[in-house]
Structure formats: structure tokens, C-alpha cells
Design a protein around this motif. Structure first.
Motif, mmCIF file in Angstrom:
data_model
loop_
_atom_site.group_PDB
_atom_site.id
_atom_site.type_symbol
_atom_site.label_atom_id
_atom_site.label_comp_id
_atom_site.label_asym_id
_atom_site.label_seq_id
_atom_site.Cartn_x
_atom_site.Cartn_y
_atom_site.Cartn_z
ATOM 1 N N LEU A 20 -5.051 7.827 109.532
ATOM 2 C CA LEU A 20 -5.895 6.898 108.886
ATOM 3 C C LEU A 20 -6.170 7.445 107.340
ATOM 4 O O LEU A 20 -5.857 6.919 106.394
ATOM 5 C CB LEU A 20 -7.152 6.560 109.202
ATOM 6 N N ALA A 21 -6.442 8.694 107.449
ATOM 7 C CA ALA A 21 -6.497 9.442 106.213
ATOM 8 C C ALA A 21 -5.380 9.570 105.200
ATOM 9 O O ALA A 21 -5.458 9.316 103.928
ATOM 10 C CB ALA A 21 -7.026 10.789 106.349
ATOM 11 N N SER A 22 -4.134 9.785 105.932
ATOM 12 C CA SER A 22 -2.871 9.691 105.264
ATOM 13 C C SER A 22 -2.796 8.437 104.502
ATOM 14 O O SER A 22 -2.151 8.206 103.363
ATOM 15 C CB SER A 22 -1.966 10.034 106.143
ATOM 16 N N LYS A 23 -2.707 7.299 105.403
ATOM 17 C CA LYS A 23 -2.657 5.754 104.691
ATOM 18 C C LYS A 23 -3.720 5.614 103.568
ATOM 19 O O LYS A 23 -3.202 4.968 102.665
ATOM 20 C CB LYS A 23 -2.843 4.751 105.880
ATOM 21 N N LEU A 24 -4.805 6.150 103.652
ATOM 22 C CA LEU A 24 -5.804 5.859 102.650
ATOM 23 C C LEU A 24 -5.728 6.794 101.654
ATOM 24 O O LEU A 24 -6.370 6.787 100.482
ATOM 25 C CB LEU A 24 -7.210 5.728 102.984
ATOM 26 N N ASN A 25 -4.942 7.843 101.788
ATOM 27 C CA ASN A 25 -4.850 8.902 100.788
ATOM 28 C C ASN A 25 -6.346 9.534 100.561
ATOM 29 O O ASN A 25 -6.612 10.127 99.885
ATOM 30 C CB ASN A 25 -4.498 8.485 99.357
ATOM 31 N N TYR A 26 -6.903 9.826 101.893
ATOM 32 C CA TYR A 26 -8.020 10.515 102.016
ATOM 33 C C TYR A 26 -7.879 11.915 102.366
ATOM 34 O O TYR A 26 -6.926 12.350 103.093
ATOM 35 C CB TYR A 26 -9.172 9.811 102.861
ATOM 36 N N LEU A 27 -8.927 12.735 102.460
ATOM 37 C CA LEU A 27 -8.891 14.091 103.056
ATOM 38 C C LEU A 27 -9.300 13.759 104.609
ATOM 39 O O LEU A 27 -10.298 13.283 104.941
ATOM 40 C CB LEU A 27 -10.109 15.021 102.337
ATOM 41 N N PHE A 28 -8.506 14.427 105.404
ATOM 42 C CA PHE A 28 -8.918 14.455 106.907
ATOM 43 C C PHE A 28 -9.646 15.556 107.079
ATOM 44 O O PHE A 28 -9.000 16.793 106.886
ATOM 45 C CB PHE A 28 -7.633 14.180 107.617
ATOM 46 N N ILE A 29 -10.793 15.714 108.047
ATOM 47 C CA ILE A 29 -11.380 17.047 108.498
ATOM 48 C C ILE A 29 -11.509 16.748 110.169
ATOM 49 O O ILE A 29 -12.372 15.804 110.354
ATOM 50 C CB ILE A 29 -12.591 17.118 107.578
ATOM 51 N N ALA A 43 -23.682 21.912 107.688
ATOM 52 C CA ALA A 43 -23.745 22.146 106.334
ATOM 53 C C ALA A 43 -22.499 22.264 105.451
ATOM 54 O O ALA A 43 -22.216 21.624 104.300
ATOM 55 C CB ALA A 43 -24.590 23.560 106.170
ATOM 56 N N GLU A 44 -21.581 22.802 106.372
ATOM 57 C CA GLU A 44 -20.183 23.007 105.756
ATOM 58 C C GLU A 44 -19.553 21.651 105.717
ATOM 59 O O GLU A 44 -18.934 21.040 104.617
ATOM 60 C CB GLU A 44 -19.437 23.805 106.459
ATOM 61 N N GLN A 45 -19.716 20.826 106.777
ATOM 62 C CA GLN A 45 -19.233 19.434 106.921
ATOM 63 C C GLN A 45 -19.851 18.386 105.623
ATOM 64 O O GLN A 45 -18.924 17.766 104.894
ATOM 65 C CB GLN A 45 -19.317 18.932 108.215
ATOM 66 N N GLN A 46 -21.114 18.849 105.486
ATOM 67 C CA GLN A 46 -21.613 17.874 104.401
ATOM 68 C C GLN A 46 -21.148 18.127 102.878
ATOM 69 O O GLN A 46 -21.010 17.474 102.152
ATOM 70 C CB GLN A 46 -23.110 17.960 104.309
ATOM 71 N N LYS A 47 -21.082 19.402 102.567
ATOM 72 C CA LYS A 47 -20.537 19.852 101.321
ATOM 73 C C LYS A 47 -19.095 19.447 101.246
ATOM 74 O O LYS A 47 -18.801 18.988 100.154
ATOM 75 C CB LYS A 47 -20.271 21.540 101.400
ATOM 76 N N ILE A 48 -18.337 19.338 102.052
ATOM 77 C CA ILE A 48 -16.913 18.858 102.057
ATOM 78 C C ILE A 48 -16.780 17.385 101.793
ATOM 79 O O ILE A 48 -16.234 16.747 101.045
ATOM 80 C CB ILE A 48 -15.980 19.297 103.359
ATOM 81 N N GLY A 49 -17.891 16.726 102.250
ATOM 82 C CA GLY A 49 -17.724 15.241 102.246
ATOM 83 C C GLY A 49 -18.634 14.583 101.044
ATOM 84 O O GLY A 49 -18.704 13.327 100.799
ATOM 85 N N LYS A 50 -19.116 15.337 100.361
ATOM 86 C CA LYS A 50 -19.833 15.107 99.036
ATOM 87 C C LYS A 50 -19.326 14.194 98.239
ATOM 88 O O LYS A 50 -20.080 13.210 97.610
ATOM 89 C CB LYS A 50 -20.136 16.287 98.126
ATOM 90 N N THR A 74 -23.765 10.236 113.446
ATOM 91 C CA THR A 74 -25.282 10.223 113.993
ATOM 92 C C THR A 74 -25.934 11.163 112.967
ATOM 93 O O THR A 74 -27.257 11.112 112.649
ATOM 94 C CB THR A 74 -25.504 10.506 115.373
ATOM 95 N N THR A 75 -25.353 12.456 112.848
ATOM 96 C CA THR A 75 -26.092 13.501 112.212
ATOM 97 C C THR A 75 -25.444 14.013 110.810
ATOM 98 O O THR A 75 -26.160 14.170 109.773
ATOM 99 C CB THR A 75 -26.103 14.790 113.319
ATOM 100 N N VAL A 76 -24.257 14.137 110.690
ATOM 101 C CA VAL A 76 -23.774 14.820 109.592
ATOM 102 C C VAL A 76 -23.592 13.847 108.199
ATOM 103 O O VAL A 76 -23.912 14.098 107.367
ATOM 104 C CB VAL A 76 -21.978 15.212 109.767
ATOM 105 N N PHE A 77 -23.020 12.538 108.627
ATOM 106 C CA PHE A 77 -22.944 11.401 107.627
ATOM 107 C C PHE A 77 -23.886 10.163 108.316
ATOM 108 O O PHE A 77 -22.985 9.086 108.732
ATOM 109 C CB PHE A 77 -21.593 11.097 107.249
ATOM 110 N N PRO A 78 -25.193 10.228 108.299
ATOM 111 C CA PRO A 78 -25.643 9.051 108.830
ATOM 112 C C PRO A 78 -25.606 7.922 107.848
ATOM 113 O O PRO A 78 -25.625 6.779 108.502
ATOM 114 C CB PRO A 78 -27.083 9.507 108.974
#
Ligand code: DC
Length: 226
Positions: free
Chosen positions: A23-32, A115-122, A135-139
């Protein structure tokens, strides 16, 4: 088209990472792959004989860990580095799988990883898969997907992967490990695995990878067009 966060959660070995990567590749998004972070932490703990009994030891160990994702141009994957060492292959073995859920249930470990994941998703434009992303990282993630598949299908998929590295592995061992991880992940005190109220459910037991990709691409396009 606006940039969104796609949060993908679900049971072990139901193909979340493969779907998230495509999905990330199709959207040109970062995959984590957030599970890779818990696996890399588990590798560090195992190598340095860090037990979970002492909170001070856990905190001290975490302060020595640096996690980064690098893009491998050759295979198109995002791979994890632990203190600058690419450990993508090392973290996929059965020993790490046997210990990772226990490490991932530790409150300091979770605090650190979240905390690391939220930084990456900013900056958005990200597809992240795990157990607590919606539920927690990106509610507030714009698109949340909860993936499931029946246990027999999941065991077989995982077995086919593991047998390449550990030819002695049996189907029973794989099933036991999956069930134990599902139990620990969904019953732990902090951020247990559960479907977020606003997550869309995807049962991929009878879907081919391309059918499942079509479904999630449609969901993502609809959210991006809002
Ligand atoms: O997705 P995976 O199998 O690589 O994940 C490894 C373990 O890490 C899994 O048993 C549960 C844990 N995990 C977690 O607790 N929270 C996440 N966001 C991702 C993984």
C-alpha cells in the motif's frame, strides 16, 4: 489529495506487513513495520542479557538503543537498523519471535517505541502496521484497518516463511507460538491488541494479496480525497 496516516493493526502473521508495504509503495508513502522495532529491542536485550525484572536495567538498556529505518533500493524494503547495524534478517528468527511479546509488554519498552513511532509519523504520508497503531500510537489516523485471518491460514503462512531459515521447525511449534503471542498481545495491561472503534475490518483468509491490496487502496483513496 491530502496526506494521511494509515494505521494497520491485527493478529500475528495475517499479512499486515506485506499489505502495508504494498500500500505504501502504491501511495508513495513511507512504510514502517512497528513490530520490527520491538523485535530489534528484543535482539538488543538478548545480546546483552537484559532481563525484564529490573526496571532500572530496562531503562538503562533503552537509553543505549538507537533505531532507524533505511530504504533498501535493491529490494524496495524499509529495513531496520539497531545502533547503525542492519538487523532486518536477524530479527526474523524463531528465538526473537519466542521472546518479543514478553519484551513488548514492558511499559518502558512501549513508551520508548511509541514515542519513536509518533516522531516518524509527524509529517503524515505514512503506513504503519502493528498492534496498537490505531488505538494508541495514532488515535487520530485518517484510515484505520484491522486485519484478521483464520488461525490455520496464519500458521501455514508463517510456517512457509520460517521453514526457509529453520528447516527443523514444525507446524505445531508455529501454531503454539502464534497462539501464545496472540494471547499475550491481546491480554497485556498496556495497549492490548484490539480493533479500534473506527477501524475497518479486513478478513483476508480467502483473499489473494492483489485482491486485498485493491480493497485497501480504495479505502485509502476515499480518505485522501476528503
Ligand atoms: O508484527 P510482528 O510479529 O513483527 O510483531 C512482533 C511482536 O511485537 C508482536 O508479538 C507484538 C509486538 N508488537 C506490539 O506489541 N505492538 C506493535 N505496535 C507491534 C508489535
Amino acid at each position: 489529495m491530502r496526506k494521511i496516516i494509515v494505521a494497520i493493526d491485527g493478529w500475528s502473521s495475517c499479512g499486515k506487513s506485506t499489505m502495508a508495504r504494498q500500500l505504501a509503495s502504491k501511495l508513495n508513502y513511507l512504510f514502517i513495520d512497528s513490530g520490527a522495532m520491538y523485535r530489534a529491542i528484543t535482539l538488543f536485550f538478548s545480546r546483552n542479557s537484559i532481563g525484564l525484572g529490573s526496571m532500572d536495567n530496562v531503562k538503562q538498556a533503552l537509553s543505549q538503543i538507537n533505531l532507524e529505518f533505511v530504504f533498501n533500493k535493491e529490494n524496495g524494503n524499509t529495513e531496520i537498523c539497531l545502533n547503525k547495524e542492519n538487523v532486518e534478517n536477524l530479527i526474523r528468527n524463531f528465538d526473537i519471535a519466542a521472546r518479543v511479546s514478553e519484551v513488548a509488554s514492558n511499559s518502558f519498552v512501549r513508551e520508548f517505541a511509541v514515542a519513536e513511532q509518533q516522531k516518524i509519523g509527524k509529517c503524515k504520508g505514512i503506513v504503519m502496521d502493528g498492534r496498537d497503531i490505531g488505538t494508541t500510537v495514532f488515535p487520530d489516523a485518517e484510515l484505520k484497518i484491522f486485519v484478521t485471518a483464520d488461525i490455520k491460514t496464519r500458521v501455514l503462512r508463517r510456517y512457509k516463511e520460517l521453514i526457509l531459515k529453520s528447516p527443523e521447525i514444525t507446524l505445531d511449534e508455529v501454531q503454539h507460538n502464534l497462539e501464545a503471542r496472540d494471547h499475550m498481545d491481546s491480554n497485556r495491561e498496556i495497549s492490548p491488541l484490539r480493533q479500534a472503534d473506527d477501524a475497518l475490518l479486513l478478513d483476508n483468509t480467502n483473499l489473494t494479496p492483489s485482491q486485498q491490496l485493491d480493497i485497501v487502496l480504495n479505502w485509502a483513496s476515499a480518505k485522501m480525497a476528503v
